[in-house]
Scaffold this active site. Structure first.
Site, PDB file in Angstrom:
ATOM      1  N   ASN A 149       0.382  -1.262  -0.191  1.00 43.52           N
ATOM      2  CA  ASN A 149       0.358   0.414  -0.113  1.00 43.52           C
ATOM      3  C   ASN A 149       0.871   1.076   0.125  1.00 43.52           C
ATOM      4  O   ASN A 149       0.242   2.199  -0.348  1.00 43.52           O
ATOM      5  CB  ASN A 149      -0.794  -0.192   1.044  1.00 43.52           C
ATOM      6  CG  ASN A 149       0.032  -0.323   2.085  1.00 43.52           C
ATOM      7  OD1 ASN A 149       0.712  -0.692   2.504  1.00 43.52           O
ATOM      8  ND2 ASN A 149      -1.017   0.705   3.524  1.00 43.52           N
ATOM      9  N   GLY A 225       2.242  -5.120   7.387  1.00 43.20           N
ATOM     10  CA  GLY A 225       1.742  -5.725   6.896  1.00 43.20           C
ATOM     11  C   GLY A 225       0.504  -6.411   7.514  1.00 43.20           C
ATOM     12  O   GLY A 225       0.453  -5.869   8.533  1.00 43.20           O
ATOM     13  N   SER A 226      -0.261  -7.524   7.260  1.00 46.87           N
ATOM     14  CA  SER A 226      -1.496  -8.246   8.058  1.00 46.87           C
ATOM     15  C   SER A 226      -0.663  -8.434   9.634  1.00 46.87           C
ATOM     16  O   SER A 226      -0.014  -8.886   9.434  1.00 46.87           O
ATOM     17  CB  SER A 226      -1.506  -9.175   7.435  1.00 46.87           C
ATOM     18  OG  SER A 226      -0.990  -9.995   7.592  1.00 46.87           O
ATOM     19  N   GLY A 230       2.031 -11.034  10.487  1.00 48.20           N
ATOM     20  CA  GLY A 230       3.556  -9.795  11.706  1.00 48.20           C
ATOM     21  C   GLY A 230       3.704 -10.420  12.976  1.00 48.20           C
ATOM     22  O   GLY A 230       4.535 -11.140  13.351  1.00 48.20           O
ATOM     23  N   GLU A 247       4.716  -3.907  12.153  1.00 49.85           N
ATOM     24  CA  GLU A 247       3.640  -3.002  11.991  1.00 49.85           C
ATOM     25  C   GLU A 247       2.570  -3.798  11.166  1.00 49.85           C
ATOM     26  O   GLU A 247       2.783  -3.823  10.307  1.00 49.85           O
ATOM     27  CB  GLU A 247       4.245  -1.826  11.352  1.00 49.85           C
ATOM     28  CG  GLU A 247       4.856  -0.851  12.026  1.00 49.85           C
ATOM     29  CD  GLU A 247       4.594  -0.244  13.240  1.00 49.85           C
ATOM     30  OE1 GLU A 247       3.457  -0.544  13.424  1.00 49.85           O
ATOM     31  OE2 GLU A 247       5.746   0.541  13.434  1.00 49.85           O
ATOM     32  N   CYS A 281      -2.564   0.874   6.789  1.00 50.23           N
ATOM     33  CA  CYS A 281      -3.167   0.684   8.206  1.00 50.23           C
ATOM     34  C   CYS A 281      -3.567   2.286   8.957  1.00 50.23           C
ATOM     35  O   CYS A 281      -3.897   1.851  10.435  1.00 50.23           O
ATOM     36  CB  CYS A 281      -2.300  -0.226   8.965  1.00 50.23           C
ATOM     37  SG  CYS A 281      -0.417   1.536   9.052  1.00 50.23           S
TER      38      CYS A 281
END
Ligand code: UN1
Length: 478
Positions: A149, A225-226, A230, A247, A281
């Site tokens: 993203n 990421g997700s 993570g 993160e 996020c």
């Protein structure tokens, strides 16, 4: 087929399976072909980074400064071209793409400066005749795994501090957006990085990512990421006694109090929830609104949303680009159905729209009459979908804002100093925004969250040193 862009291992461009990079605004537009690395190439990259570490970690501040400076200058000089590449491969608007590219240049500029500001402490021991030095040293080989993203800014905010503090790197960008990653590595390579200091291994998490996270030679792992990925990487890193910086997701609340300037509040919600297609996020996904102004505010949002222009990322009048791919669009649609079945009221949007080109276009969706226990209010959707939750008063708003497994960013719109101050102190989030969108952060201050959103030290600014260095305490008897 255009000449494929290759991976960089030990200073050599190495070939691999060429994979097309597809424009989500126009699936007939192939942005380029990019080589996927093999697990063996990833292991070679780690070995190259390990071999390059002793010399690189001992370079002078000026040597590192010069390289980061040159990279910053080139990124800035090419902002239109790189911004366009970014928008073509990821789908955010051209203005957002160029803005993100400028941000990447600023990050390299900032860390070029940080190279020239090494810090340490010299103090007396508690024992007579003994001195103590406290210094920061590079950690070693850093594994960098980045999401799709922010194809240039997130790689920049991990690579720049890693290099600044003397580490070597194995970098795996998201498989969906290799274009900006490749361009950034090419710039740094030509800016004069010695062979092996920065290695690029594009490809799948299940192949390349796996090789990186399994290697005991990777001394530190930074990932954005997700949440589930993570969390798994943090556990795996603990087994290897490796530094980890994760993160992950967010379910960021934005509180609108009755005393707010509703124009400001609506702009914050539209920007925070829907710009960059909601694929941040830090996006606002829970809009918590005091009952006294609830109906008026929802009507205002609906009104503003009806004028939003969704379309090709490169069209000048587009405000919201496409969703990144079919999988993400299908996930957004699943959540729209979940929201309806949970009894939330779809105020508008959520449906696919057709444009001149074949792309993944979806109108931003707003749900009203939500409660905080609905799945659409608890799970990260990662698309242009927001839920309005009505509350009685400020105290309830704060309680609802904090009632989430996540804790990245939290926002409030209010003209009251009392509530703004109380919210800043009591929001359980790493970042708090007053009369500003939950998304959109500065590059020189810490970035990160609490609870399930983040694990390990903060990113960005001077706080990045916590992750990218290790502290040494040296005692000398004079
Ligand atoms: C921003 O809101 O400016 O992946 C940055 C993300 C975040 C970055 C957000 N790590 O969306």
């Amino acid at each position: 087929m255009t000449e494929p862009k290759l991976n960089l291992v030990g200073g050599q461009w190495v070939a691999g399976d060429a994979t097309p990079n597809i424009n989500p605004s126009d699936t007939s537009d192939i942005v380029g072909h990019y080589a996927r690395a093999t697990a063996d190439q990833a292991r070679d990259a780690i070995a190259a980074a390990k071999a390059a570490f002793p010399a690189w970690s001992r370079t002078t501040p000026l040597e590192r400064h010069a390289i980061l400076r040159r990279a910053s200058d080139e990124i800035l000089a090419r902002k239109e071209e790189l911004g366009r590449l970014l928008s073509r491969e990821e789908g955010k608007t051209l203005a957002e793409g160029i803005g993100e590219t400028v941000r990447a240049a600023q990050i390299f500029d900032y860390f070029a400066g940080e190279c020239l500001r090494p810090e340490g402490e010299l103090l007396p021991s508690v024992r007579p005749g003994v001195g103590v030095e406290i210094t920061r040293e590079a950690v070693g080989v850093v594994g960098i795994i980045t999401p799709w993203n922010f194809p240039i800014a997130i790689p920049a905010w991990k690579i720049a501090p890693a290099l600044c503090h003397g580490n070597t790197i194995v970098f795996k960008p998201a498989d969906l957006v290799p274009g900006c990653a490749w361009a950034l590595v090419d710039i740094l390579h030509r800016a004069g990085l010695p062979d092996g200091v920065l290695n690029l291994v594009m490809g799948r998490g299940s192949v390349v990512g796996k090789a990186i996270v399994e290697s005991p030679d990777v001394a530190a792992l930074t990932f954005t990421g997700s949440q589930p990925t993570g969390a798994a990487l943090a556990v795996q890193s603990a087994h290897l006694m490796r530094k980890a910086q994760m993160e992950m997701g967010g379910k960021n609340p934005f509180v609108v109090l009755a005393d707010a300037n509703l124009d400001v509040a609506a702009d914050c919600v539209i920007n925070g929830a829907f710009f960059s297609t909601g694929q941040r996020c830090t996006a606002s996904s829970r809009i918590i609104v005091e009952e006294a102004i609830h109906d008026q505010f929802v009507a205002k949002l609906a009104d503003q949303m009806s004028t939003l222009r969704v379309g090709h990322a490169l069209s000048e009048d587009t405000q919201i680009g496409p969703v990144v791919d079919e999988n993400q669009l299908a996930q957004n649609e699943t959540y729209i159905e979940i929201g309806k079945s949970e009894g939330a009221r779809l105020v508008g949007g959520g449906y696919r729209v057709e444009r001149d080109t074949k792309g993944f276009f979806q109108m931003p969706a707003l749900f009203a009459d939500c409660t905080n226990d609905m799945r659409i209010a608890r799970e990260e959707i990662f698309g242009p979908v927001a839920s309005v939750i009505p509350v009685r008063d400020y105290d309830t708003a704060l309680a609802v804002a904090n009632d989430t497994e996540f804790g990245l960013s939290a926002g409030i719109a209010t003209t009251s100093l009392k509530y703004a101050t109380h919210f800043k102190r009591n929001a359980e989030a790493g970042m708090v925004m007053v009369n500003l969108p939950t998304a959109g952060v500065d590059f020189h201050v810490p970035f990160g969250g609490r609870k399930a959103s983040s694990y390990g030290p903060r990113e960005q600014g001077r706080y990045a040193a916590e992750f990218f260095t290790t502290v040494k305490t040296a005692y000398t008897a004079a």
